[in-house]
Design a protein around this motif. Structure first.
Motif: not given
Lengths: 620, 173
Positions: B147-150, B155-156, A113-119
């Protein structure tokens, strides 16, 4: 257009800029609308503006991320975070369609899932192929292919429980075939369909960098058709071989490089198969000894129900198996065959030994035939640096077997709640003996004989894990009279009233039973059982179903409290008492607490287990 | 590379059994610390080797605040004289970063402080501290949704809708 210093400090200027820019962009559209262009054209134009502004917004967010504290972490550090996360939180096991519909589809991906957090997180993850080398076959061909692709050229680790694969998945089989040359480790559990796809691949293709092969068949009693056989393997670097429920042709393997060999051909011991079952492939005794003798690099050897019977003519034939690097040995089989192997194997004195002996002899006498060898080894060992300080006796649940562990505890740690027993990792056990026979009806006499035969004078922590057998007071004294250094005593699921009696008795040196029943004439602690006992940890005990059994009736389980009082009077008082998951009636709870505080001066609610807390809540 | 300024030997005693180092933080705080304590830092060790080659003692300017630097020094002081496998350049890299109870308490700080410490540890090349911080961050996001990780790490979401569902869909299979 860049942001100058002024705009960075002025929110109003940003608002003014974008409002002006929007007006400039959108006003002509409104004017065009007035000039009667088609509504469709205007809508398209607005959509185009919308798309561009979205890109602008994402660009701003990317810049925000770059300036955030996490965004300034070097990529290799962020990758290390992902690596730790990936190692400890791998993607979950395969979800069946019915389960999948009910569960969050994101959940199974775990660290991915970390690959879906940001670019940036995605870029970092994709740029570190080591994150992707561990491939779980349960996630299906799509993810298997994706992981292999992302792992680029580094060695791969295939693992998983292929339980739900009713038939070999052709895509996964193809991927396995195509990548066998770069697979470093295969560790799978599954049914015969899934496993045969793997063993077939190994039989026809070379695996030049394969170090670890671990295959386990799920079925407890496979039919001949379901039996998975590993006929051949070309893996010159193979060092770890673990086969469970899988037959293999011993002579077809490159054995010389093996450091770890675990073979469980058949789960059921010999006595459980005596009334039928298909034959299993085991080499002849002579061949078997020759093969083992070749494995001089072995560090771990575990043979379960695959030791060939020793013909009478081969006993004492002078052939030895030298294993100078062996650190752990586990043998499970017929007692006579284990004794034969133990006689042949030479290994370091520090090697961990775990023997599971089975026998048709319901008296247990045959099983005890391994004892002279063990005691001889122990006496040699204890002459060195190893002193046995922890002893655990386990009554098995399934076969009324008896487990017996003696281990050295080099770093003695008084952690209060006797958790030293909690660590039961195999590597920490110096010696473990298990005897199993369905006809055993009373394992206590056997345990007594074992205890008396072993040098247990240094044992400081003793655990007895009971299931059904009752240790009478005489059993306690007879078995453990030599354990005079015991300071910690842990009783799990066992009867304690007899222990209470034993702890109050006086040991008479010249009595074989070691007990003057009911006698308390000698008031010195020197002749007590466990004279140095400090801590008693009782778990899973039912205190006579909550009934007061002796005087005084207001005190719960009076026998045990009487024991505490008695030892206190003899200056051998127990200093700590732990009751965990014990069953007692609410009305006796307070009385018991009062009595213990009176005797020990100590009662700490913090150590109460959940069940104790429930009792307390009920009491309140 | 750090900025190095020459210092007077009288400012930084450099001789004798307990040699001292002068570290200067980004907020211009001067912190004197025993060289032995900071020997866990490969970066500092290399600087000291450089001093010995030129026979000159220098203050070492570091690009992080004294607050962060003091935390790092606290860590190094705690493990002074201890062998930690992760910090041994000759040892094979450990498979997994070990869990040390003291580290967990030491790193029980807010998110931004944790990130500052890991950056400082990375700069100073203290692998054991980097590993412990990385574990602490991994623990913060364990089992969390995107979403929780962001939200936890500030992080955006800068994915386009198309990017968010590539390079693979979220569904297994």
């Amino acid at each position: 257009m860049g942001l100058d210093h002024a705009t960075m400090q002025d929110d109003d200027s940003a608002q003014s800029f974008w409002k002006t820019a929007l007006n400039e962009r959108l006003s002509p559209l409104q004017e065009s609308n007035a000039g009667n262009p088609s509504r469709r054209d205007v809508q398209d134009a607005l959509d185009a503006e919308d798309a561009v502004l979205r890109d602008v917004l994402l660009s701003i967010r990317s810049r925000q991320n770059a300036f955030s504290p996490i965004g300034t972490l070097p990529p290799e550090v962020l990758a290390m975070v992902f690596k730790i996360y990936a190692d400890e939180f791998p993607p979950e096991s395969y979800l069946t369609p019915s389960e999948g519909s009910a569960l969050d589809p994101w959940k199974g991906l775990a660290w991915v899932l970390v690959t879906y957090v940001c670019r940036r997180w995605r870029e970092v993850a994709l740029e570190h192929p080591s994150l992707w080398r561990r491939i779980n076959l349960e996630h299906g061909p799509r993810w298997t292919r994706e992981f292999i692709s992302r792992a680029k050229a580094i060695p791969l680790v295939f693992q998983g429980q292929a339980l739900f694969l009713a038939s070999p998945n052709p895509v996964i089989t193809e991927l396995l075939h195509a990548n066998l040359q770069r697979i470093q480790s295969i560790s799978v559990e599954g049914n015969h369909h899934a496993l045969k796809a793997i063993t077939n691949a190994l039989a026809i293709l070379a695996a030049p960098i394969l170090h670890v092969l671990d295959i386990k068949q799920f079925y407890y009693r496979p039919t001949p058709d379901e039996r998975v056989t590993l006929a051949h393997i070309s893996a010159p670097r193979l060092t770890h071989l673990k086969l469970d429920g899988v037959q293999f042709m011993w002579s077809a393997f490159p054995m010389g490089n093996l450091t770890h060999l675990y073979i469980t051909v058949e789960h059921r011991p010999a006595w459980a198969r005596r009334h039928g079952g298909e034959p299993i492939f085991i080499p002849g005794h002579d061949k078997f000894i020759s093969l083992l003798a070749q494995m001089t690099r072995l560090e771990n050897l575990h043979l379960s129900n695959c030791i060939p019977s020793c013909p009478t003519s081969s006993i004492n034939d002078g052939r030895f198996i030298k294993l100078p690097h062996l650190a752990a040995l586990k043998l499970n089989g017929a007692t006579v065959d284990i004794v034969d192997l133990m006689r042949r194997i030479t290994m370091p004195l520090t090697a961990t030994i775990h023997l599971v002996c089975s026998s048709d002899d319901s008296s247990g006498e045959e099983c005890l035939s391994v004892l002279p060898f063990i005691t001889g080894r122990l006496s040699a060992t204890t002459g060195e640096s190893i002193r046995f300080r922890v002893l655990t006796i386990t009554e098995g649940e399934q076969f009324e077997s008896l487990g017996f562990r003696v281990r050295d505890c080099c770093v003695w740690k008084d952690n209060g709640n006797a958790q030293l027993f909690a660590s039961r990792a195999a590597g920490e056990v110096n010696l473990q003996l298990d005897w199993g026979n369905p006809d055993f009806r009373d394992v206590v006499p056997i345990a007594r004989r074992i205890c008396k035969a072993l040098p247990l004078q240094d044992v400081e922590a003793l655990g007895v894990l009971g299931q059904q057998q009752t240790w009478h007071a005489g059993d306690w004294v007879d078995a453990f009279r030599s354990c005079r250094a015991v300071r910690y005593l842990q009783i799990l699921n066992a009867e304690t009233s007899s222990l209470s009696d034993a702890l109050m008795q006086t040991i008479r040196e010249d009595d074989s039973a070691g007990l003057e029943l009911g006698a308390k004439c000698d008031r010195t602690m020197d002749r007590m059982l466990f004279p140095k006992l400090q801590t008693v940890y009782v778990e899973g005990h039912t205190f006579e179903h909550g009934e007061p059994i002796r005087d005084p009736p207001e005190v719960f389980d009076a026998a045990f409290l009487q024991c505490l009082q008695d030892r206190k009077e003899r200056n051998a008082g127990i200093q700590k008492l732990y009751l965990v998951n014990c069953d007692m009636k609410v009305e006796f709870y307070q009385a018991y607490q009062d009595a213990v505080v009176d005797l020990l001066g100590w009662w700490d609610e913090d150590f109460m287990s959940e069940s104790d807390e429930e009792i307390e809540e009920e009491h309140e | 590379m750090p900025t190095i300024v020459s210092v007077d030997d009288s400012t930084v005693p450099g001789e004798g059994s307990s040699r001292l180092l002068l570290l200067v933080s980004s907020d211009n705080k001067h912190i004197v610390v025993e060289e032995d304590i900071m020997s866990r830092s490969r970066f500092i060790s290399k600087q000291v080797e450089g001093f010995e080659a030129t026979s000159q003692r220098h203050a070492i300017l570091l690009p992080f605040s004294s607050f962060v630097l003091n935390k790092v020094i606290e860590y190094c002081s705690h493990y002074r004289g201890y062998y930690l496998l992760e910090d041994d350049p000759d040892a094979a890299p450990p498979g997994r970063s070990p869990v040390r109870e003291w580290d967990q308490e030491f790193l029980d700080v807010d998110r931004n402080m944790l990130l500052r410490i890991i950056k400082a540890a990375h700069y100073l090349e203290i692998k054991s501290l980097v590993g412990s911080c990385a574990r602490a961050i991994a623990d913060m996001i364990r089992g969390k949704t995107t979403e929780e990780m962001r939200e936890i790490l500030g992080v955006e979401n800068d994915f386009t809708p198309e990017e968010e569902h590539s390079p693979s869909s979220k569904c297994t299979g």
